[in-house]
Design a protein around this motif. Sequence first.
Motif, PDB file in Angstrom:
ATOM      1  N   PRO A 142     -41.301 -24.226 -37.128  1.00 39.77           N
ATOM      2  CA  PRO A 142     -41.696 -23.250 -38.154  1.00 39.77           C
ATOM      3  C   PRO A 142     -43.110 -23.460 -38.670  1.00 39.77           C
ATOM      4  CG  PRO A 142     -39.456 -23.967 -38.533  1.00 39.77           C
ATOM      5  CD  PRO A 142     -40.007 -24.847 -37.436  1.00 39.77           C
ATOM      6  N   ARG A 143     -43.513 -24.716 -38.824  1.00 41.72           N
ATOM      7  CA  ARG A 143     -44.876 -24.984 -39.278  1.00 41.72           C
ATOM      8  C   ARG A 143     -45.892 -24.520 -38.253  1.00 41.72           C
ATOM      9  NH1 ARG A 143     -47.772 -30.904 -40.023  1.00 41.72           N
ATOM     10  NH2 ARG A 143     -49.852 -30.075 -40.457  1.00 41.72           N
ATOM     11  N   ARG A 144     -45.617 -24.791 -36.983  1.00 42.13           N
ATOM     12  CA  ARG A 144     -46.524 -24.356 -35.925  1.00 42.13           C
ATOM     13  C   ARG A 144     -46.639 -22.829 -35.902  1.00 42.13           C
ATOM     14  NH1 ARG A 144     -47.963 -28.271 -32.185  1.00 42.13           N
ATOM     15  NH2 ARG A 144     -46.760 -30.206 -32.264  1.00 42.13           N
ATOM     16  N   LEU A 145     -45.512 -22.141 -36.009  1.00 40.88           N
ATOM     17  CA  LEU A 145     -45.511 -20.677 -35.985  1.00 40.88           C
ATOM     18  C   LEU A 145     -46.266 -20.103 -37.183  1.00 40.88           C
ATOM     19  CD1 LEU A 145     -41.850 -19.976 -34.808  1.00 40.88           C
ATOM     20  CD2 LEU A 145     -43.956 -19.557 -33.514  1.00 40.88           C
ATOM     21  N   PHE A 146     -46.013 -20.678 -38.357  1.00 36.38           N
ATOM     22  CA  PHE A 146     -46.708 -20.206 -39.558  1.00 36.38           C
ATOM     23  C   PHE A 146     -48.213 -20.359 -39.401  1.00 36.38           C
ATOM     24  CE2 PHE A 146     -48.600 -21.107 -43.740  1.00 36.38           C
ATOM     25  CZ  PHE A 146     -48.286 -19.931 -44.403  1.00 36.38           C
ATOM     26  N   PRO A 197     -49.274 -19.015 -19.571  1.00 33.69           N
ATOM     27  CA  PRO A 197     -49.443 -18.688 -20.986  1.00 33.69           C
ATOM     28  C   PRO A 197     -48.353 -19.319 -21.841  1.00 33.69           C
ATOM     29  CG  PRO A 197     -48.477 -16.833 -19.822  1.00 33.69           C
ATOM     30  CD  PRO A 197     -48.819 -17.862 -18.779  1.00 33.69           C
ATOM     31  N   GLY A 198     -48.686 -19.589 -23.084  1.00 32.28           N
ATOM     32  CA  GLY A 198     -47.712 -20.058 -24.054  1.00 32.28           C
ATOM     33  C   GLY A 198     -47.411 -18.958 -25.049  1.00 32.28           C
ATOM     34  N   LEU A 199     -46.559 -19.240 -25.995  1.00 36.46           N
ATOM     35  CA  LEU A 199     -46.240 -18.265 -27.036  1.00 36.46           C
ATOM     36  C   LEU A 199     -47.496 -17.859 -27.791  1.00 36.46           C
ATOM     37  CD1 LEU A 199     -44.207 -16.698 -28.785  1.00 36.46           C
ATOM     38  CD2 LEU A 199     -43.924 -18.786 -30.150  1.00 36.46           C
ATOM     39  N   GLY A 200     -48.365 -18.840 -28.058  1.00 35.47           N
ATOM     40  CA  GLY A 200     -49.599 -18.545 -28.769  1.00 35.47           C
ATOM     41  C   GLY A 200     -50.505 -17.599 -27.996  1.00 35.47           C
ATOM     42  N   ILE A 204     -55.550 -22.769 -32.616  1.00 33.52           N
ATOM     43  CA  ILE A 204     -55.581 -23.736 -31.512  1.00 33.52           C
ATOM     44  C   ILE A 204     -54.814 -25.001 -31.903  1.00 33.52           C
ATOM     45  CG2 ILE A 204     -57.068 -25.234 -30.121  1.00 33.52           C
ATOM     46  CD1 ILE A 204     -59.237 -23.035 -30.356  1.00 33.52           C
ATOM     47  N   GLY A 205     -55.002 -25.431 -33.152  1.00 38.18           N
ATOM     48  CA  GLY A 205     -54.337 -26.627 -33.636  1.00 38.18           C
ATOM     49  C   GLY A 205     -52.830 -26.510 -33.696  1.00 38.18           C
ATOM     50  N   ALA A 206     -52.315 -25.277 -33.726  1.00 40.64           N
ATOM     51  CA  ALA A 206     -50.864 -25.091 -33.733  1.00 40.64           C
ATOM     52  C   ALA A 206     -50.234 -25.562 -32.430  1.00 40.64           C
ATOM     53  CB  ALA A 206     -50.525 -23.617 -33.981  1.00 40.64           C
ATOM     54  N   PHE A 264     -58.443 -31.108 -38.689  1.00 40.11           N
ATOM     55  CA  PHE A 264     -57.701 -30.853 -39.921  1.00 40.11           C
ATOM     56  C   PHE A 264     -56.414 -30.073 -39.654  1.00 40.11           C
ATOM     57  CE2 PHE A 264     -56.794 -28.291 -43.710  1.00 40.11           C
ATOM     58  CZ  PHE A 264     -56.738 -29.288 -44.688  1.00 40.11           C
ATOM     59  N   PHE A 265     -56.456 -29.160 -38.659  1.00 44.14           N
ATOM     60  CA  PHE A 265     -55.324 -28.279 -38.410  1.00 44.14           C
ATOM     61  C   PHE A 265     -54.428 -28.719 -37.251  1.00 44.14           C
ATOM     62  CE2 PHE A 265     -58.274 -25.266 -40.528  1.00 44.14           C
ATOM     63  CZ  PHE A 265     -57.440 -24.871 -41.567  1.00 44.14           C
ATOM     64  N   THR A 266     -54.865 -29.672 -36.452  1.00 44.19           N
ATOM     65  CA  THR A 266     -54.076 -30.064 -35.289  1.00 44.19           C
ATOM     66  C   THR A 266     -52.759 -30.701 -35.716  1.00 44.19           C
ATOM     67  OG1 THR A 266     -56.024 -30.372 -33.899  1.00 44.19           O
ATOM     68  CG2 THR A 266     -54.003 -31.491 -33.212  1.00 44.19           C
ATOM     69  N   ILE A 267     -51.676 -30.141 -35.199  1.00 40.56           N
ATOM     70  CA  ILE A 267     -50.344 -30.661 -35.494  1.00 40.56           C
ATOM     71  C   ILE A 267     -49.951 -31.582 -34.349  1.00 40.56           C
ATOM     72  CG2 ILE A 267     -47.915 -30.080 -35.893  1.00 40.56           C
ATOM     73  CD1 ILE A 267     -48.860 -27.345 -36.900  1.00 40.56           C
TER      74      ILE A 267
END
Length: 200
Positions: A4-8, A71-74, A121-123, A188-191
């Motif tokens: 959920p965090r990645r999707l958000f 491809p990925g979901l992103g 990208i960080g997601a 900062f955004f990379t999960i």
Amino acid sequence: MMMPRRLFQLFWGLNLYGFAMAVMLRANLGLDPWDVLHQGLASRLGLSFGMTVNLVGAAVLLLWWPLRQRPGLGTLCNIAVIGTAVDLSLMILPTPDGYAMRCIWLASGIVLNGIAGGAYIGAGLGPGPRDGLMTGFCRRTGWPVKWVRTSIEIGVLAIGWLMGGTVGLGTLLYAATIGWIVHHALPFFTIAPREAPALP
């Protein structure tokens, strides 16, 4: 809870990316190379700018097949969301008055674009179609990223300019700063992937 965090983060990053593109369009001081192409094509095809962004993204994705990119979901969300966000943003954004205000809008659009790029990208849910085209060419040819990226950017910029896309201060400023902004936003955004728990 990680997905959920990645999707958000993916979706707000993509929507912010589209908003930033609309801000740069309203500034009317020059666009990044791909948006010069989008603008030139939109005028030729009679489509909205955002719809053209989505269609070009889908067309670029087709080029992944011979490069054996997956491809990925992103990637798929990138195609559907960014152009839509651009069109919706253009419906509510006014046109700034005066050269100074247009410069402020341009600078703001570039900064927001870089932050948004770092966010989606960080997601870690797949690169955008244009980024995947670059990495696919690099992997298949063995050429350095700087050569492939520069060749692609110059090519789409030239085609877009010939079709009537806006090249100007914004084009140069974007080219000079976007890499630096994304470079500093990405950490900062990379999960990071969740580590498996250690065995007792």
